[in-house]
Motif scaffolding. Structure first.
Motif, PDB file in Angstrom:
ATOM      1  N   ASN A 189       0.848  -1.196   0.000  1.00  0.00           N
ATOM      2  CA  ASN A 189       0.000   0.000   0.000  1.00  0.00           C
ATOM      3  C   ASN A 189       0.887   1.251   0.000  1.00  0.00           C
ATOM      4  O   ASN A 189       2.111   1.157   0.095  1.00  0.00           O
ATOM      5  N   THR A 190       0.255   2.402  -0.111  1.00  0.00           N
ATOM      6  CA  THR A 190       1.028   3.645  -0.231  1.00  0.00           C
ATOM      7  C   THR A 190       1.787   3.969   1.055  1.00  0.00           C
ATOM      8  O   THR A 190       2.821   4.618   1.016  1.00  0.00           O
ATOM      9  N   PHE A 191       1.277   3.478   2.208  1.00  0.00           N
ATOM     10  CA  PHE A 191       2.004   3.733   3.450  1.00  0.00           C
ATOM     11  C   PHE A 191       3.376   3.053   3.414  1.00  0.00           C
ATOM     12  O   PHE A 191       4.401   3.683   3.671  1.00  0.00           O
ATOM     13  N   LEU A 215       4.820   9.250  -5.040  1.00  0.00           N
ATOM     14  CA  LEU A 215       3.428   8.791  -5.130  1.00  0.00           C
ATOM     15  C   LEU A 215       2.631   9.894  -5.815  1.00  0.00           C
ATOM     16  O   LEU A 215       2.391  10.947  -5.233  1.00  0.00           O
ATOM     17  N   ASN A 271      -0.597  11.516  -7.868  1.00  0.00           N
ATOM     18  CA  ASN A 271      -2.031  11.417  -8.132  1.00  0.00           C
ATOM     19  C   ASN A 271      -2.245  11.283  -9.620  1.00  0.00           C
ATOM     20  O   ASN A 271      -1.715  12.079 -10.407  1.00  0.00           O
ATOM     21  N   THR A 322      -3.055   6.060  -7.739  1.00  0.00           N
ATOM     22  CA  THR A 322      -1.739   6.620  -7.421  1.00  0.00           C
ATOM     23  C   THR A 322      -0.684   5.830  -8.177  1.00  0.00           C
ATOM     24  O   THR A 322      -0.699   4.606  -8.163  1.00  0.00           O
ATOM     25  N   PHE A 362      -1.616   2.064  -7.143  1.00  0.00           N
ATOM     26  CA  PHE A 362      -2.417   1.903  -5.930  1.00  0.00           C
ATOM     27  C   PHE A 362      -3.800   2.510  -6.167  1.00  0.00           C
ATOM     28  O   PHE A 362      -3.911   3.534  -6.860  1.00  0.00           O
ATOM     29  N   GLY A 414      -5.401   3.538  -1.467  1.00  0.00           N
ATOM     30  CA  GLY A 414      -3.976   3.358  -1.183  1.00  0.00           C
ATOM     31  C   GLY A 414      -3.503   1.925  -1.250  1.00  0.00           C
ATOM     32  O   GLY A 414      -2.343   1.644  -0.950  1.00  0.00           O
ATOM     33  N   GLN A 415      -4.389   0.982  -1.612  1.00  0.00           N
ATOM     34  CA  GLN A 415      -3.985  -0.426  -1.670  1.00  0.00           C
ATOM     35  C   GLN A 415      -3.429  -0.766  -3.053  1.00  0.00           C
ATOM     36  O   GLN A 415      -3.906  -0.236  -4.059  1.00  0.00           O
ATOM     37  N   ARG A 416      -2.435  -1.659  -3.063  1.00  0.00           N
ATOM     38  CA  ARG A 416      -1.800  -2.034  -4.326  1.00  0.00           C
ATOM     39  C   ARG A 416      -2.818  -2.609  -5.309  1.00  0.00           C
ATOM     40  O   ARG A 416      -3.647  -3.439  -4.960  1.00  0.00           O
TER      41      ARG A 416
END
Ligand code: ADP
Ligand code: MG
Length: 367
Positions: free
Chosen positions: A229-231, A243, A245, A277, A349, A353-355
């Motif tokens: 995820n993006t985190f 990351l 947009n 993302t 993502f 934010g999830q892959r």
């Protein structure tokens, strides 16, 4: 359940009415080096202290070497812990500090002698035996603290930010020593840090934590190459992954500002207009000063590090992006550059934010 290593099953922790660890399941293989990494306050120390038995669990089970230790005292768990603050006895000599725990456990004198000797040889602290902690440097104190853990011959070593009080240079050399120690002893080690470089360099398995939850577990390569995820994408790697947009246009392409990028991914779950993302690491952006490249950017400023230059750029739509640039030809603030990336270096993502899409395969030989 495995009968080796450390197994956490649905571990929860509340302080008063506030739950800070929200149900963690984890299997740590015997002999592996596992690093819990995450920002300050995410629950790393609390989780480690529960494994050590210094903190009760609110719910869940902890097994070490196939034994349920959830309700056992720290001294009965087969663990030894090393703290950031060293926690040495200031009025005792190095030798007494090393021997103290064993003496309290009524270990035979000869055995104490031989273990203290062996541990100090590994850590090269024999010449400091008669000094007190106050007469030692930070690095030497931390060595004694590690020695005190070694003499107990634990099944599992627990480290809580052991290098955070040391200066940058010493941190690097102690990091290498801890890696060597793991190779020599072969014990299971669980190591807590907020420093992603320590996690990347030491771990067989990284556990990325945020707000009392596991965001991802995997080898350093897995979390670097295939962040879930993006985190994780933003936390592992320095400088962080860009990351950006973007918007799904359809026809296998995405839009970032006025730029269109052809993606390799099928539309699958996406409809035109969906936000997503694009993640791409600074070292995977190639920089050109003539118009070969898909993203137009202006260089705001740069950091020159000798072997490499980090360009802090702004895209036409105002988004920031960092590109690593290795070339003898200098690029200056104000220059216009064109950035491009290879299809297999882009990560996507969804709006949450999830892959998106399956991870890239990592060859077994590269783990
Ligand atoms: P980390 O080690 O990742 O920085 P901690 O495990 O120390 O984080 O803390 C996790 C959360 O639990 C934080 O929100 C912290 O404020 C809270 N916490 C830790 N210890 C206590 C305590 N004894 N009483 C109340 N809250 C605590
Ligand atoms: Mg902590």
């Amino acid at each position: 359940m495995t009968d080796t290593g450390v197994v956490l099953t649905d571990i929860r922790k509340s302080f008063g009415s506030l739950e800070v660890i929200h149900g963690i399941d984890l299997t740590i293989a015997e002999g592996s080096f596992v690093v819990f990494v995450g920002p300050s306050g995410c629950g790393k120390s609390t989780l480690l202290r529960m494994i050590a038995g210094l903190e009760d669990v609110t719910d869940g089970e902890i097994d070490i070497k196939g034994r349920n230790v959830t309700d056992l005292d720290p001294s009965d768990r087969g663990i030894a812990m090393v703290f950031q603050s060293y926690a040495l006895y200031p009025h005792m000599s190095v030798r007494e500090n090393l021997a103290f725990g064993l003496k309290m456990a009524h270990t035979e004198t000869a055995k104490i002698e031989s273990r203290v000797k062996a541990a100090s040889a590994i850590l090269k602290i024999d010449h400091l035996f008669d000094r007190r902690p106050g007469q030692l440097s930070g690095g030497q104190r931390q060595r004694v603290a590690i020695g005190r853990a070694i003499v107990r011959e634990p099944d599992v070593f627990l480290f809580d930010e052991p290098l955070s009080n040391l200066d940058a240079e010493l941190r690097v050399s102690m990091r290498i020593e801890i890696a060597r120690l793991h190779r020599e002893l072969g014990n299971t080690m669980i190591y807590v840090t907020h420093d992603q470089t320590e996690a990347m360099t030491l771990a067989d398995m990284i556990v990325v934590l945020r707000d009392g939850r596991v965001e991802q577990t995997g080898s350093p390569r897995e979390v670097y190459e295939n962040p879930a995820n993006t985190f994780v994408a933003g936390f592992i790697g320095s400088p962080r992954m860009n990351l950006l947009n973007a918007e799904w246009v359809g026809d296998g392409s995405i839009r970032i500002g006025a730029n269109r990028i052809t993606s390799s991914m099928g539309a699958q779950k996406l409809s035109p207009g969906d936000k997503l993302t694009l993640g791409v690491r600074p070292e995977h952006l190639s920089v050109s000063t003539n118009s070969e490249g898909t993203l137009h950017a202006k260089v705001d400023f740069y950091e020159y590090l000798g072997g490499t230059q980090f360009l802090y750029c702004q895209l036409e739509d105002g988004q920031s992006v960092i590109a690593e640039y290795r070339s003898p030809v200098a690029i200056n603030a104000g220059d216009i550059v064109y950035l491009s990336s290879e299809i297999n270096q882009r990560r996507y993502f969804d709006a949450a934010g999830q892959r998106l899409f399956t991870p890239w395969p990592i060859l077994p030989s590269h783990r």
